[in-house]
Scaffold this motif. Structure first.
Motif, PDB file in Angstrom:
ATOM      1  N   PHE A 111       0.833  -1.197   0.000  1.00 38.33           N
ATOM      2  CA  PHE A 111       0.000   0.000   0.000  1.00 38.33           C
ATOM      3  C   PHE A 111       0.873   1.254   0.000  1.00 38.33           C
ATOM      4  O   PHE A 111       0.628   2.200  -0.767  1.00 38.33           O
ATOM      5  N   VAL A 112       1.904   1.267   0.848  1.00 38.17           N
ATOM      6  CA  VAL A 112       2.802   2.420   0.944  1.00 38.17           C
ATOM      7  C   VAL A 112       3.531   2.645  -0.375  1.00 38.17           C
ATOM      8  O   VAL A 112       3.665   3.780  -0.840  1.00 38.17           O
ATOM      9  N   ARG A 169       3.713   7.623   9.797  1.00 42.72           N
ATOM     10  CA  ARG A 169       4.969   7.541   9.044  1.00 42.72           C
ATOM     11  C   ARG A 169       5.841   6.424   9.600  1.00 42.72           C
ATOM     12  O   ARG A 169       6.495   5.687   8.838  1.00 42.72           O
ATOM     13  N   THR A 170       5.834   6.271  10.905  1.00 48.69           N
ATOM     14  CA  THR A 170       6.589   5.192  11.542  1.00 48.69           C
ATOM     15  C   THR A 170       6.122   3.834  11.043  1.00 48.69           C
ATOM     16  O   THR A 170       6.929   2.953  10.739  1.00 48.69           O
ATOM     17  N   ALA A 171       4.809   3.668  10.946  1.00 47.88           N
ATOM     18  CA  ALA A 171       4.260   2.399  10.454  1.00 47.88           C
ATOM     19  C   ALA A 171       4.704   2.144   9.024  1.00 47.88           C
ATOM     20  O   ALA A 171       5.054   1.006   8.661  1.00 47.88           O
ATOM     21  N   ALA A 175       7.114  -0.857   7.788  1.00 46.08           N
ATOM     22  CA  ALA A 175       6.587  -1.800   6.798  1.00 46.08           C
ATOM     23  C   ALA A 175       7.551  -1.964   5.637  1.00 46.08           C
ATOM     24  O   ALA A 175       7.798  -3.082   5.170  1.00 46.08           O
ATOM     25  N   MET A 176       8.108  -0.860   5.171  1.00 42.78           N
ATOM     26  CA  MET A 176       9.044  -0.923   4.051  1.00 42.78           C
ATOM     27  C   MET A 176      10.340  -1.627   4.443  1.00 42.78           C
ATOM     28  O   MET A 176      11.008  -2.230   3.604  1.00 42.78           O
ATOM     29  N   ASP A 177      10.683  -1.547   5.736  1.00 40.69           N
ATOM     30  CA  ASP A 177      11.893  -2.222   6.229  1.00 40.69           C
ATOM     31  C   ASP A 177      11.646  -3.689   6.565  1.00 40.69           C
ATOM     32  O   ASP A 177      12.575  -4.401   6.944  1.00 40.69           O
ATOM     33  N   PRO A 180       8.643  -6.773  11.907  1.00 43.77           N
ATOM     34  CA  PRO A 180       7.464  -7.500  12.398  1.00 43.77           C
ATOM     35  C   PRO A 180       6.430  -6.515  12.946  1.00 43.77           C
ATOM     36  O   PRO A 180       6.786  -5.455  13.472  1.00 43.77           O
ATOM     37  N   LEU A 181       5.151  -6.870  12.849  1.00 37.26           N
ATOM     38  CA  LEU A 181       4.094  -5.976  13.314  1.00 37.26           C
ATOM     39  C   LEU A 181       4.230  -5.665  14.806  1.00 37.26           C
ATOM     40  O   LEU A 181       3.951  -4.546  15.236  1.00 37.26           O
ATOM     41  N   ALA A 182       4.653  -6.643  15.576  1.00 35.96           N
ATOM     42  CA  ALA A 182       4.810  -6.423  17.010  1.00 35.96           C
ATOM     43  C   ALA A 182       5.876  -5.369  17.285  1.00 35.96           C
ATOM     44  O   ALA A 182       5.722  -4.524  18.181  1.00 35.96           O
ATOM     45  N   THR A 183       6.956  -5.408  16.532  1.00 42.87           N
ATOM     46  CA  THR A 183       8.026  -4.416  16.681  1.00 42.87           C
ATOM     47  C   THR A 183       7.524  -3.035  16.297  1.00 42.87           C
ATOM     48  O   THR A 183       7.802  -2.036  16.976  1.00 42.87           O
ATOM     49  N   THR A 184       6.784  -2.963  15.193  1.00 42.27           N
ATOM     50  CA  THR A 184       6.238  -1.691  14.734  1.00 42.27           C
ATOM     51  C   THR A 184       5.283  -1.108  15.766  1.00 42.27           C
ATOM     52  O   THR A 184       5.352   0.080  16.095  1.00 42.27           O
TER      53      THR A 184
END
Length: 212
Positions: A111-112, A169-171, A175-177, A180-184
């Motif tokens: 999406f990004v 923006r952090t999300a 995501a691009m990096d 893991p969702l938990a880390t984000t």
């Protein structure tokens, strides 16, 4: 019959949105035409425009909800809670719930990538952010009974929406990096906590609803 018609309309709208998003994720936003969306969805071009007045609406389907969300949170704030606290609480809850609109979803990087690959979409996203801030400023002015020439509601709204934008923006960066969702989610919450600690008392206490 009215209920059936409305259900069919919702189904058609969702079908068009799903077909369009599949094409956008596969080929990019600018490379896909509305006519191609109509053909893939097996409807006329006019039908697509009846549900989505602009091609961008097919990609950003929840724009009105996005724009209204911070204001709604302020209006629904709890007794004793300020406007900023209500917005921060809502963001924390969305992150905990992994609400898709926060970016905490699998394949969010796709999406990004599509959004950042289109100047048209980036302009629309910037407009959405501006509208969200304006809507919030209006709500703060009403809730705090501020005078028309009082600039505080506008400045606090801008402050809070810049923070929300940084969280999103952090999300996107995570995501691009491939994080893991938990880390984000943990990083997003840490930023919210830090931002709250850095807020002035004027911002943090603005439009506090009376107890009881």
């Amino acid at each position: 019959m009215a209920g059936l018609r409305e259900r069919k309309k919702r189904q058609t709208r969702q079908h068009l949105a799903d077909v369009a998003m599949g094409l956008f994720l596969e080929r990019g936003f600018d490379a896909v035409t509305v006519a191609e969306v109509a053909e893939a969805a097996e409807v006329s071009v006019n039908t697509v425009y009846n549900y989505f007045p602009a091609k961008e609406d097919l990609f950003l389907q929840e724009e009105e909800e996005f724009v209204e969300r911070p204001s709604a949170r302020v209006r629904r704030r709890r007794p004793g809670e300020s406007a900023a606290e209500a917005i921060l609480r809502g963001l924390r809850q969305d992150i905990a719930d992994r609400s898709p609109w926060t970016g905490l979803a699998e394949n969010y990087h796709r999406f990004v990538r599509v959004a950042f690959g289109s100047s048209t979409l980036m302009a629309r996203l910037m407009r959405m952010q501006h509208q969200t801030s304006q809507r919030l400023a209006e709500t703060l002015r009403e809730e705090a009974h501020a005078k028309p020439d009082d600039h505080v509601p506008d400045l606090i709204a801008s402050h809070l929406m810049l923070l929300q934008g940084e969280i999103f923006r952090t999300a996107g960066v995570c995501a691009m990096d491939g994080a893991p969702l938990a880390t984000t989610a943990r990083l997003m919450l840490e930023k919210l906590d830090t931002a709250e600690m850095l807020m002035s008392a004027r911002v943090l206490n603005y439009a506090r609803r009376p107890e009881g």
